[in-house]
Scaffold this motif. Structure first.
Motif, PDB file in Angstrom:
ATOM      1  N   VAL A  27       0.831  -1.215   0.000  1.00 55.35           N
ATOM      2  CA  VAL A  27       0.000   0.000   0.000  1.00 55.35           C
ATOM      3  C   VAL A  27       0.860   1.257   0.000  1.00 55.35           C
ATOM      4  O   VAL A  27       0.722   2.131  -0.863  1.00 55.35           O
ATOM      5  CB  VAL A  27      -0.964   0.000   1.202  1.00 55.35           C
ATOM      6  N   TYR A  28       1.767   1.345   0.978  1.00 52.14           N
ATOM      7  CA  TYR A  28       2.554   2.573   1.134  1.00 52.14           C
ATOM      8  C   TYR A  28       3.675   2.678   0.103  1.00 52.14           C
ATOM      9  O   TYR A  28       3.930   3.747  -0.453  1.00 52.14           O
ATOM     10  CB  TYR A  28       3.113   2.656   2.557  1.00 52.14           C
ATOM     11  N   GLY A  29       4.337   1.561  -0.146  1.00 50.19           N
ATOM     12  CA  GLY A  29       5.409   1.576  -1.135  1.00 50.19           C
ATOM     13  C   GLY A  29       4.894   1.807  -2.543  1.00 50.19           C
ATOM     14  O   GLY A  29       5.510   2.531  -3.326  1.00 50.19           O
ATOM     15  N   GLY A  30       3.768   1.197  -2.884  1.00 46.65           N
ATOM     16  CA  GLY A  30       3.186   1.385  -4.202  1.00 46.65           C
ATOM     17  C   GLY A  30       2.763   2.819  -4.445  1.00 46.65           C
ATOM     18  O   GLY A  30       2.951   3.369  -5.542  1.00 46.65           O
ATOM     19  N   THR A  31       2.216   3.452  -3.405  1.00 51.91           N
ATOM     20  CA  THR A  31       1.814   4.856  -3.532  1.00 51.91           C
ATOM     21  C   THR A  31       3.018   5.757  -3.745  1.00 51.91           C
ATOM     22  O   THR A  31       3.003   6.661  -4.592  1.00 51.91           O
ATOM     23  CB  THR A  31       1.045   5.296  -2.271  1.00 51.91           C
ATOM     24  N   ALA A  32       4.081   5.508  -2.983  1.00 49.12           N
ATOM     25  CA  ALA A  32       5.303   6.309  -3.127  1.00 49.12           C
ATOM     26  C   ALA A  32       5.899   6.152  -4.527  1.00 49.12           C
ATOM     27  O   ALA A  32       6.314   7.139  -5.154  1.00 49.12           O
ATOM     28  CB  ALA A  32       6.320   5.901  -2.063  1.00 49.12           C
ATOM     29  N   MET A  33       5.918   4.931  -5.018  1.00 46.46           N
ATOM     30  CA  MET A  33       6.476   4.689  -6.348  1.00 46.46           C
ATOM     31  C   MET A  33       5.627   5.324  -7.440  1.00 46.46           C
ATOM     32  O   MET A  33       6.156   5.781  -8.467  1.00 46.46           O
ATOM     33  CB  MET A  33       6.611   3.184  -6.597  1.00 46.46           C
ATOM     34  N   ALA A  34       4.320   5.387  -7.236  1.00 46.82           N
ATOM     35  CA  ALA A  34       3.438   6.040  -8.209  1.00 46.82           C
ATOM     36  C   ALA A  34       3.794   7.521  -8.345  1.00 46.82           C
ATOM     37  O   ALA A  34       3.899   8.052  -9.460  1.00 46.82           O
ATOM     38  CB  ALA A  34       1.982   5.881  -7.782  1.00 46.82           C
ATOM     39  N   ILE A  35       3.999   8.165  -7.205  1.00 47.15           N
ATOM     40  CA  ILE A  35       4.340   9.600  -7.204  1.00 47.15           C
ATOM     41  C   ILE A  35       5.688   9.829  -7.888  1.00 47.15           C
ATOM     42  O   ILE A  35       5.839  10.719  -8.728  1.00 47.15           O
ATOM     43  CB  ILE A  35       4.357  10.142  -5.769  1.00 47.15           C
ATOM     44  N   ILE A  36       6.676   8.998  -7.510  1.00 46.68           N
ATOM     45  CA  ILE A  36       8.011   9.130  -8.103  1.00 46.68           C
ATOM     46  C   ILE A  36       7.956   8.883  -9.611  1.00 46.68           C
ATOM     47  O   ILE A  36       8.566   9.613 -10.401  1.00 46.68           O
ATOM     48  CB  ILE A  36       8.994   8.149  -7.436  1.00 46.68           C
ATOM     49  N   GLY A  37       7.213   7.851 -10.006  1.00 42.37           N
ATOM     50  CA  GLY A  37       7.109   7.514 -11.419  1.00 42.37           C
ATOM     51  C   GLY A  37       6.530   8.644 -12.256  1.00 42.37           C
ATOM     52  O   GLY A  37       7.013   8.929 -13.358  1.00 42.37           O
ATOM     53  N   ILE A  38       5.497   9.298 -11.735  1.00 45.48           N
ATOM     54  CA  ILE A  38       4.872  10.416 -12.453  1.00 45.48           C
ATOM     55  C   ILE A  38       5.870  11.558 -12.640  1.00 45.48           C
ATOM     56  O   ILE A  38       5.933  12.193 -13.692  1.00 45.48           O
ATOM     57  CB  ILE A  38       3.617  10.905 -11.698  1.00 45.48           C
ATOM     58  N   ILE A  39       6.673  11.799 -11.609  1.00 44.81           N
ATOM     59  CA  ILE A  39       7.623  12.916 -11.643  1.00 44.81           C
ATOM     60  C   ILE A  39       8.762  12.668 -12.635  1.00 44.81           C
ATOM     61  O   ILE A  39       9.161  13.568 -13.382  1.00 44.81           O
ATOM     62  CB  ILE A  39       8.197  13.175 -10.230  1.00 44.81           C
ATOM     63  N   ILE A  40       9.295  11.431 -12.654  1.00 45.19           N
ATOM     64  CA  ILE A  40      10.508  11.180 -13.444  1.00 45.19           C
ATOM     65  C   ILE A  40      10.232  10.693 -14.862  1.00 45.19           C
ATOM     66  O   ILE A  40      11.155  10.563 -15.659  1.00 45.19           O
ATOM     67  CB  ILE A  40      11.421  10.158 -12.730  1.00 45.19           C
ATOM     68  N   SER A  41       8.976  10.422 -15.198  1.00 47.69           N
ATOM     69  CA  SER A  41       8.669   9.823 -16.503  1.00 47.69           C
ATOM     70  C   SER A  41       9.192  10.638 -17.676  1.00 47.69           C
ATOM     71  O   SER A  41       9.932  10.122 -18.530  1.00 47.69           O
ATOM     72  CB  SER A  41       7.154   9.635 -16.649  1.00 47.69           C
ATOM     73  N   LYS A  42       8.817  11.901 -17.744  1.00 42.91           N
ATOM     74  CA  LYS A  42       9.208  12.706 -18.902  1.00 42.91           C
ATOM     75  C   LYS A  42      10.713  12.903 -18.997  1.00 42.91           C
ATOM     76  O   LYS A  42      11.295  12.734 -20.092  1.00 42.91           O
ATOM     77  CB  LYS A  42       8.492  14.058 -18.882  1.00 42.91           C
TER      78      LYS A  42
END
Length: 464
Positions: A106-121
């Motif tokens: 739950v917590y790790g997946g949420t953190a990775m979602a935020i990081i992924g959105i930021i670093i994608s571009k």
């Protein structure tokens, strides 16, 4: 969902071959179905949107796996711990493992979602993604990353089920969510004209459904795998063990993705049609990969349970059977698929240039994928025995460092797609030789240890 016991397999007793087949076949079916549904994403985009849309989704492949592989690696740590506690009949530790895993998801997946959105571009730019498809690729990644928590919850939950021998219910869940995924793909892309965004949204809704189903399975369990939201808590001692077992696998998978990103960057230099052809080809050979990689989980769980039960001779048979079955499966499926390569590629795109690029990949990957599955079976056995860092370093060298060396030192000698793709089978051979040698001595050491324990026990009994 009924009685969970009927789905479980006792891996420590009885004939191994039958149980390996019963365990692996639903796993293969689930992975093949997942790949087919992912292929449906590509087919819908390629046939009802454009070649650029197909290329945009394909250009994100290495990046999406980089984001997810760390958690897939951690899920293998969950499987190893759960399998061991099941084999040792330690229900208290098994229950704590389940709740720790789901809390981290739950917590790790949420953190990775935020990081992924930021670093994608920024990462897509670093990969040299062509400007003509960059915007579409970013849209796909942003939506994809937003749904990462659902993927992680499903991965961790299904890892617990696999540890009990239950591979059938994850198959059912994959079928349910996959059908919905295909229907939503058609609706969002054809009816709503949402292009790559529609495919991404459909995929995330399907991920949510599969996560809900696997959580419900754990909540309805009546044994130590029962999950309760109220008992969500991290057992730090178990979490550290999970990290020791899972992080190396996650790092290994991430390195695999990093090498794929570098390879994807080289493919990008051939242009949008080459990207589209390679994307279609990778979806087809992905069916073979998904078949072979199942034996990683088979080997890991059978070795894990028998390791917990101290049945070391049974481990040898489990590893050999897993490796042989993996190789045979990939040879049959891969070589058969190659015969119909052009027809299969034609499903993704009618552009003859795209099909030609796709065939370049298939002629190499489909023939040699049995090496990859053999490598995975050996790696799974090592992880089931608790050897996490050794196979990690081996795979970092073979899959990451070697392939990067190939891209920058070998590829310039003959800058073609076939030369680039050839780096895969060569790296698999090296990994098999190294990990196979390590596994041989690891099992030999365990058997010697067990013999000493039996001798000590006999001497103690005689003294009494």
């Amino acid at each position: 969902m009924g009685n969970a016991k009927k789905y479980q397999i006792d891996m420590c007793h009885g004939p191994l071959f039958n149980k390996i087949v019963i365990f692996t076949v639903p796993l293969i079916a689930a992975n093949v179905i997942a790949t087919l549904f992912n292929s449906a994403d590509m087919i819908v985009v390629g046939r009802f949107a454009s070649a650029k849309a197909l290329a945009a989704v394909g250009a994100t492949g290495g990046l999406t796996m980089l984001v997810l592989n760390l958690f897939f690696g951690l899920s293998s740590g969950v499987s190893v711990l759960s399998s061991r506690f099941i084999g040792a009949r330690d229900n208290k530790s098994l229950s704590r493992t389940v709740h720790t895993a789901m809390t981290v998801a739950v917590y790790g997946g949420t953190a990775m979602a935020i990081i992924g959105i930021i670093i994608s571009k920024p990462i897509l730019l670093l990969m040299g993604t062509p400007a003509e498809i960059l915007h579409k690729a970013c849209i796909y990644m942003w939506i994809y990353c937003a749904g990462i928590p659902f993927v992680v919850l499903y991965a961790f939950g299904s890892a617990v089920l696999r540890a009990t021998g239950d591979t059938r219910r994850p198959l059912y869940y994959m079928i349910y969510s996959g059908i919905i995924n295909v229907l939503l793909n058609l609706f969002f892309v054809i009816v709503c004209k949402l292009d790559v965004a529609g495919v991404a949204i459909a995929t995330k809704i399907a991920n949510l459904i599969s996560a809900v189903l696997v959580i419900q399975a754990l909540r309805r369990a009546t044994d130590a795998t029962h999950f309760s939201w109220r008992r969500m808590k991290i057992d730090w001692q178990l979490f550290i063990q999970m990290l020791k077992l899972g992080v190396p696998a996650g790092v290994q998978g991430s390195c695999f993705s990093i090498s794929n990103i570098i390879i994807q960057s080289s493919i990008n230099s051939f242009g949008a049609l080459a990207i589209a052809g390679n994307t279609a080809g990778s979806n087809i050979d992905g069916l073979v990969y998904m078949t072979g990689v199942c034996f990683f989980h088979t080997s890991l769980n059978f070795v894990g349970q028998n390791y917990g039960a101290k049945k070391y001779h049974r481990i040898i048979r489990a590893v050999l059977l897993s490796a042989v079955c993996a190789a045979v499966s990939d040879i049959v499926i891969g070589w058969t698929g190659l015969l119909f390569g052009r027809e299969l590629l034609g499903i993704y795109s009618t552009d003859p240039t795209v099909i030609e690029w796709g065939m370049i990949r298939l002629k190499i990957m489909m023939v040699f994928y049995f090496l990859c599955s053999t490598m995975d079976a050996i790696s799974g056995a090592l992880r089931g025995l608790g050897y996490s860092f050794i196979p990690m370093f081996v795979m970092i060298f073979c899959v990451c460092i070697f392939r990067i060396f190939w891209v920058y030192m070998i590829l310039p000698l003959n800058n073609t797609l076939s030369m680039l793709i050839s780096s895969y089978p060569v790296s698999w051979i090296i990994a098999i030789l190294i990990n196979g040698t390590i596994l041989f001595f690891a099992i030999k050491k365990l058997i010697a240890k067990r013999k000493r324990e039996i001798a000590v026990a006999k001497n103690a009994a005689l003294q009494k």
